[in-house]
Each structure stands twice: as structure tokens, then as C-alpha cells.
Scaffold this motif. Structure first.
Motif, PDB file in Angstrom:
ATOM      1  N   ALA A 218      23.442 -27.735  26.981  1.00 23.41           N
ATOM      2  CA  ALA A 218      23.282 -28.083  28.398  1.00 23.41           C
ATOM      3  C   ALA A 218      21.972 -27.531  28.947  1.00 23.41           C
ATOM      4  O   ALA A 218      21.243 -28.220  29.681  1.00 23.41           O
ATOM      5  CB  ALA A 218      24.465 -27.546  29.202  1.00 23.41           C
ATOM      6  N   GLU A 219      21.666 -26.288  28.611  1.00 24.14           N
ATOM      7  CA  GLU A 219      20.431 -25.673  29.101  1.00 24.14           C
ATOM      8  C   GLU A 219      19.199 -26.364  28.524  1.00 24.14           C
ATOM      9  O   GLU A 219      18.207 -26.602  29.226  1.00 24.14           O
ATOM     10  CB  GLU A 219      20.416 -24.184  28.742  1.00 24.14           C
ATOM     11  N   SER A 224      14.647 -30.122  29.195  1.00 26.08           N
ATOM     12  CA  SER A 224      13.895 -31.276  28.711  1.00 26.08           C
ATOM     13  C   SER A 224      13.751 -32.321  29.818  1.00 26.08           C
ATOM     14  O   SER A 224      12.666 -32.850  30.064  1.00 26.08           O
ATOM     15  CB  SER A 224      14.593 -31.887  27.497  1.00 26.08           C
ATOM     16  N   HIS A 225      14.861 -32.618  30.493  1.00 25.65           N
ATOM     17  CA  HIS A 225      14.834 -33.635  31.553  1.00 25.65           C
ATOM     18  C   HIS A 225      13.962 -33.184  32.722  1.00 25.65           C
ATOM     19  O   HIS A 225      13.317 -34.010  33.378  1.00 25.65           O
ATOM     20  CB  HIS A 225      16.256 -33.902  32.028  1.00 25.65           C
ATOM     21  N   ARG A 226      13.932 -31.875  32.959  1.00 23.01           N
ATOM     22  CA  ARG A 226      13.183 -31.335  34.083  1.00 23.01           C
ATOM     23  C   ARG A 226      11.685 -31.271  33.803  1.00 23.01           C
ATOM     24  O   ARG A 226      10.860 -31.512  34.696  1.00 23.01           O
ATOM     25  CB  ARG A 226      13.713 -29.935  34.406  1.00 23.01           C
ATOM     26  N   GLU A 227      11.303 -30.943  32.564  1.00 18.86           N
ATOM     27  CA  GLU A 227       9.906 -30.652  32.256  1.00 18.86           C
ATOM     28  C   GLU A 227       9.145 -31.797  31.595  1.00 18.86           C
ATOM     29  O   GLU A 227       7.930 -31.886  31.740  1.00 18.86           O
ATOM     30  CB  GLU A 227       9.826 -29.417  31.349  1.00 18.86           C
ATOM     31  N   SER A 279       4.170 -33.514  17.542  1.00 20.69           N
ATOM     32  CA  SER A 279       3.526 -32.453  18.311  1.00 20.69           C
ATOM     33  C   SER A 279       4.457 -31.950  19.395  1.00 20.69           C
ATOM     34  O   SER A 279       5.577 -32.442  19.576  1.00 20.69           O
ATOM     35  CB  SER A 279       2.225 -32.980  18.936  1.00 20.69           C
ATOM     36  N   SER A 280       3.973 -30.969  20.142  1.00 18.79           N
ATOM     37  CA  SER A 280       4.707 -30.446  21.292  1.00 18.79           C
ATOM     38  C   SER A 280       3.705 -29.852  22.266  1.00 18.79           C
ATOM     39  O   SER A 280       2.608 -29.440  21.878  1.00 18.79           O
ATOM     40  CB  SER A 280       5.732 -29.387  20.868  1.00 18.79           C
ATOM     41  N   THR A 362      18.868 -44.457  25.505  1.00 19.60           N
ATOM     42  CA  THR A 362      17.638 -43.825  25.982  1.00 19.60           C
ATOM     43  C   THR A 362      17.884 -42.316  25.996  1.00 19.60           C
ATOM     44  O   THR A 362      18.177 -41.729  27.039  1.00 19.60           O
ATOM     45  CB  THR A 362      17.257 -44.317  27.388  1.00 19.60           C
ATOM     46  N   PRO A 363      17.817 -41.676  24.843  1.00 20.81           N
ATOM     47  CA  PRO A 363      18.196 -40.262  24.740  1.00 20.81           C
ATOM     48  C   PRO A 363      17.194 -39.330  25.405  1.00 20.81           C
ATOM     49  O   PRO A 363      16.030 -39.683  25.637  1.00 20.81           O
ATOM     50  CB  PRO A 363      18.232 -40.034  23.230  1.00 20.81           C
ATOM     51  N   ILE A 364      17.663 -38.124  25.716  1.00 16.88           N
ATOM     52  CA  ILE A 364      16.790 -37.069  26.216  1.00 16.88           C
ATOM     53  C   ILE A 364      16.141 -36.397  25.012  1.00 16.88           C
ATOM     54  O   ILE A 364      16.799 -36.139  24.002  1.00 16.88           O
ATOM     55  CB  ILE A 364      17.599 -36.054  27.041  1.00 16.88           C
ATOM     56  N   LEU A 365      14.850 -36.108  25.120  1.00 14.96           N
ATOM     57  CA  LEU A 365      14.126 -35.504  24.003  1.00 14.96           C
ATOM     58  C   LEU A 365      14.663 -34.113  23.679  1.00 14.96           C
ATOM     59  O   LEU A 365      15.143 -33.383  24.551  1.00 14.96           O
ATOM     60  CB  LEU A 365      12.634 -35.416  24.330  1.00 14.96           C
ATOM     61  N   ASN A 366      14.553 -33.765  22.416  1.00 14.04           N
ATOM     62  CA  ASN A 366      14.981 -32.457  21.931  1.00 14.04           C
ATOM     63  C   ASN A 366      13.840 -31.467  22.175  1.00 14.04           C
ATOM     64  O   ASN A 366      12.984 -31.272  21.338  1.00 14.04           O
ATOM     65  CB  ASN A 366      15.331 -32.557  20.443  1.00 14.04           C
ATOM     66  N   HIS A 367      13.831 -30.863  23.338  1.00  7.98           N
ATOM     67  CA  HIS A 367      12.757 -29.944  23.743  1.00  7.98           C
ATOM     68  C   HIS A 367      12.526 -28.876  22.673  1.00  7.98           C
ATOM     69  O   HIS A 367      13.484 -28.336  22.127  1.00  7.98           O
ATOM     70  CB  HIS A 367      13.144 -29.267  25.067  1.00  7.98           C
TER      71      HIS A 367
END
Length: 432
Positions: A218-219, A224-227, A279-280, A362-367
Motif C-alpha cells: 500500500a505504501e 508511486s501514484h503520488r510521485e 532506468s529510475s 493500466t497498472p501502477i508502476l513498481n516504484h
């Protein structure tokens, strides 16, 4: 005189600051050996057994199942044989019930290889209070449960495992058995309260706390969604030739090749052509880190939920080697034995959500990763092939990327190359 030593929760690595107690593997009053596992804990990464460096009599345990213990906080105290010379460790007088419990530092007396219980020296740790010997049942009831996760689910939902009939081998209680018991508990009060359903207030089933892996996920997803300014593009691809190639490969001697292994190989080739996607972005957002190696994460469903194991140096592995490592990590995910190291360090993620029977996502990226390839189910559909309408095996490919590392042209080029490899896998020979 025995010396009481305190063992604290060690640093479990990966920047973890604590862990949740899943189950105790020893009782107060039990004689343990050096490096014997005493407790099973759940971190944000995995469920691990923690061995104690002391051998002797367990005098106290700290933390109940489900409680969080911080790194450096006490786990157990152990009465060990006194060593020669002065010591600052607290000393407790042995109980008259102890029958030769210690024969040396870290050596436990035993009979026939079985653990035995002895009297307990008085604990010296002030808090929390240790469990007295009298409170420990001499012959506890044996509940046929192996998985600590099943036990935890039952505890969180208030299910008495002793009253649950197991559907597994020899009456083993499985997760599905506990879930059925939970459903039965919920259905009973709902049926009884049905006449009052029209009242002004609606009842709830309670709040499930976010703990362990679920809390970490969750964190991470929230961050990821925020940044990350993520964008997604997608394309339908004719996978008929890819499936044909797989059948040809599996008709020859050797390990079977999975569709996931072929997709993983396509990803490594595509990333070699579009390295900016491996990359990141730095923590402060001031730069982009280009990774030389491809550490390929892939989504896998395990007993603890959805996890992302990582295939190290995927770019240096053959298709067969990728398949073997993917199979090994998938099995570890299913039985909950993945280590923290196997769940961290990915640079790119492959998400095969087609196994859930869906076409797109449309997945959220794995930060902090910058990109993820999603693959939907491969299903027979009408398709125009070489100018003629035909039934072909079609899949939808979706690509989510961090718009800070590249523009849409790069992302579209990557996805188009992947789709071309799916449709004409022979072109991969040019890249090998």
C-alpha cells in the motif's frame, strides 16, 4: 548459576525497521540449542525464521502473534550456563524443578532428540511480563495447521481453529477452510439482522489492519501514484506465431518453455534497444539512473498475495535459463518462501495479468522502476491475416512508463518492437 541473556530482533536487512510476530516456535521453559529458530516473523518482504544465538532455557518471550516488534527490541531471554570470570549479565537462580538443563554454553540436554520442558528461572526483564510456567498447558491441543498465514487469518477473523474441519490431507486445515468459516460467521448475524436493515445506521464487518506485506504494498503503490507521472499505451498483437514457436520448442528434448519465458526474453532484447526504459529517477528527482543490468521483476500470485520476484541479470540468461528461474521463483512465491533479496532490486517489471482471464490493465508502476509491460490473455479472435479474415490467437499488450525518463515516441517504439517480436518471433534471431 545460569546467566540470563537477552536476544533482540536483529536487523533483517533491506532497510526494514521491524517485523510482525507470526508464530512462536518455542515455549517458555523449553531447552533450546544455539542457532535454533525461536520465532517466525513477517517483514514487508517475506516470512522468515529467526534463530537465537544462545543455547539454554527460554525464560521469557516478548510479543504476541500479530504484534509488531522493532529492530533492537527484546525477543526472548535465555538462561545459559554461567561462564568463568566476571560478567555484567543478570543472573537468575535456577528453579528446583530443573534437572540438569544446561551442560555448557549453548548446549541443551535432551532425551531421544525430543525437546523437553524444564522449570524456568525468574525473568529479569521488567516488561512486558513473561508468561509463567503455570500458564503454559502441559499438553496443548494439536490443531492440524501447517501454514502460519492460515493461523494468522484465523486469528484476525476470530475463527477458532479447533472448531474448523480441515479439507486437506489427514484433516489439514487450509486457507479455504478458514475463509468458509469466516463467511459462515458473517452470514449468520446478517441473516438475523435482516429485519433491521432498513434502520438509519448500516452495520460494518470491521476494519482489517494493514500489516506486513499488505502495508508495504500500500505504501509503495501510494508513493508511486503520488510521485511518478505515469502514462500507458497499448496495442493488440497476433500471438499465433509465438504460440507455434513454443509448441515447436516443447516438442524437442529438454525443459519446457513457458509463454512467460518467451515474453521475458523479448523484454530483455527490447530493453537493449531502448535502454532508457531500464532506468529510475533519483530520490530527489534531479537525475535519471541508467541500469547496466536488467533485473526483471514479474508479478506472481502467492499465499501472501501478489508479489514481484526478481530474476537477476535476466539479459545474460538464455530463454531456457529464464524459464527455469521463473519457475523456481514462482514456486517459492506460491509456498511463501521467497527471501527479501528475491523481492527487491528490480529494474523493469513484466506483468502477465492474462492468467486472471482479463485482456487489459493500466497498472501502477513498481516504484522506483520507470516501466512495466503488461500482457493480457491470449485468446482466439477474428483477425485479418495476409488480407484474409481468419481466427488467430490475439493478445493485448499494454505499456506503462514514467514520462520523466522518455517521451511517447520512445515508449511507443518499445511497445511496437515487443508486438513485432510477438507476431514474428523469428526476428529475435537478429538480436541474439
Amino acid at each position: 548459576m545460569p546467566v540470563v541473556r537477552e536476544f533482540t530482533l536483529p536487523d533483517l536487512g533491506e532497510g526494514l525497521t521491524g517485523a510482525e510476530v507470526v508464530r512462536w516456535m518455542v515455549e517458555v521453559g523449553e531447552v533450546i540449542a544455539v542457532d535454533q529458530p525461536v520465532v517466525e516473523v513477517e517483514t514487508a518482504k517475506a516470512v522468515v525464521e529467526v534463530p537465537c544465538p544462545y543455547g539454554g532455557v527460554v525464560t521469557a518471550r516478548y510479543g504476541e502473534p500479530g504484534e509488531e516488534v522493532a529492530v533492537g527490541a527484546p525477543l526472548v531471554t535465555v538462561a545459559v550456563a554461567a561462564v568463568d570470570g566476571p560478567t555484567d549479565a543478570p543472573v537468575a537462580a535456577p528453579s528446583a524443578e530443573v534437572e540438569r538443563p544446561l551442560v555448557g554454553y549453548g548446549v541443551a540436554e535432551s532425551r531421544g532428540g525430543r525437546r523437553r520442558r524444564v522449570g524456568v528461572p525468574s525473568p529479569v526483564a521488567p516488561a512486558p511480563a513473561p508468561v509463567p510456567v503455570a500458564a503454559v498447558p502441559a499438553a496443548p491441543a494439536v490443531v492440524p495447521v501447517i501454514s502460519p498465514l492460515v493461523r494468522r487469518l484465523a486469528r484476525e477473523q476470530g475463527v477458532d481453529l479447533a472448531a474448523v474441519a480441515g479439507s486437506g490431507p489427514d484433516g489439514l486445515i487450509m486457507r479455504a477452510d478458514v475463509e468458509r468459516a469466516v463467511a459462515a460467521k458473517v452470514a449468520a448475524p446478517v441473516a438475523a439482522a435482516a429485519p433491521a436493515a432498513a434502520g438509519p445506521a448500516a452495520a460494518t464487518e470491521g476494519v482489517v489492519p494493514l500489516r506486513g506485506l499488505r502495508k508495504a504494498v500500500a505504501e509503495k503503490l501510494s508513493r508511486s501514484h503520488r510521485e511518478i507521472p505515469a502514462a500507458t499505451c497499448w496495442v493488440d498483437a497476433d500471438a499465433t506465431e509465438l504460440m507455434s514457436l513454443r509448441r515447436q520448442l516443447n516438442a524437442t528434448p529438454g525443459p519446457k518453455v513457458s509463454v512467460l519465458a518467451l515474453l521475458a526474453r523479448i523484454c530483455t532484447v527490447a530493453l537493449a534497444r531502448f535502454p532508457e526504459l531500464n532506468s529510475s529517477v533519483t530520490e530527489d528527482g534531479s537525475g535519471i539512473i541508467r541500469h547496466a543490468a536488467v533485473h526483471l521483476g514479474f508479478a506472481a500470485q502467492g499465499e501472501r498475495g501478489l508479489v514481484v520476484p526478481v530474476v537477476r541479470d535476466a539479459h545474460a540468461r538464455t530463454t531456457e535459463q529464464l524459464g527455469e528461474e521463473l519457475a523456481r521463483l514462482t514456486e517459492s512465491a506460491r509456498n511463501g518462501s521467497l527471501t527479501p533479496a528475491e523481492l527487491t532490486g528490480g529494474t523493469f517489471t513484466l506483468n502477465n495479468y492474462g492468467v486472471f482471464g482479463v485482456d487489459g490493465s493500466t497498472p501502477i508502476l513498481n516504484h522506483p522502476e520507470a516501466a512495466m509491460l503488461g500482457v493480457g490473455r491470449i485468446v482466439a479472435k477474428p483477425w485479418v491475416h495476409e488480407g484474409q479474415l481468419a481466427v488467430r490467437e490475439v493478445t493485448q499488450l499494454s505499456f506503462t512508463f514514467d514520462h520523466r525518463v522518455c517521451d511517447g515516441g520512445t515508449a511507443g517504439g518499445f511497445l511496437r518492437f515487443v508486438a513485432d517480436c510477438v507476431e514474428r518471433p523469428g526476428m529475435l534471431l537478429r538480436q541474439l
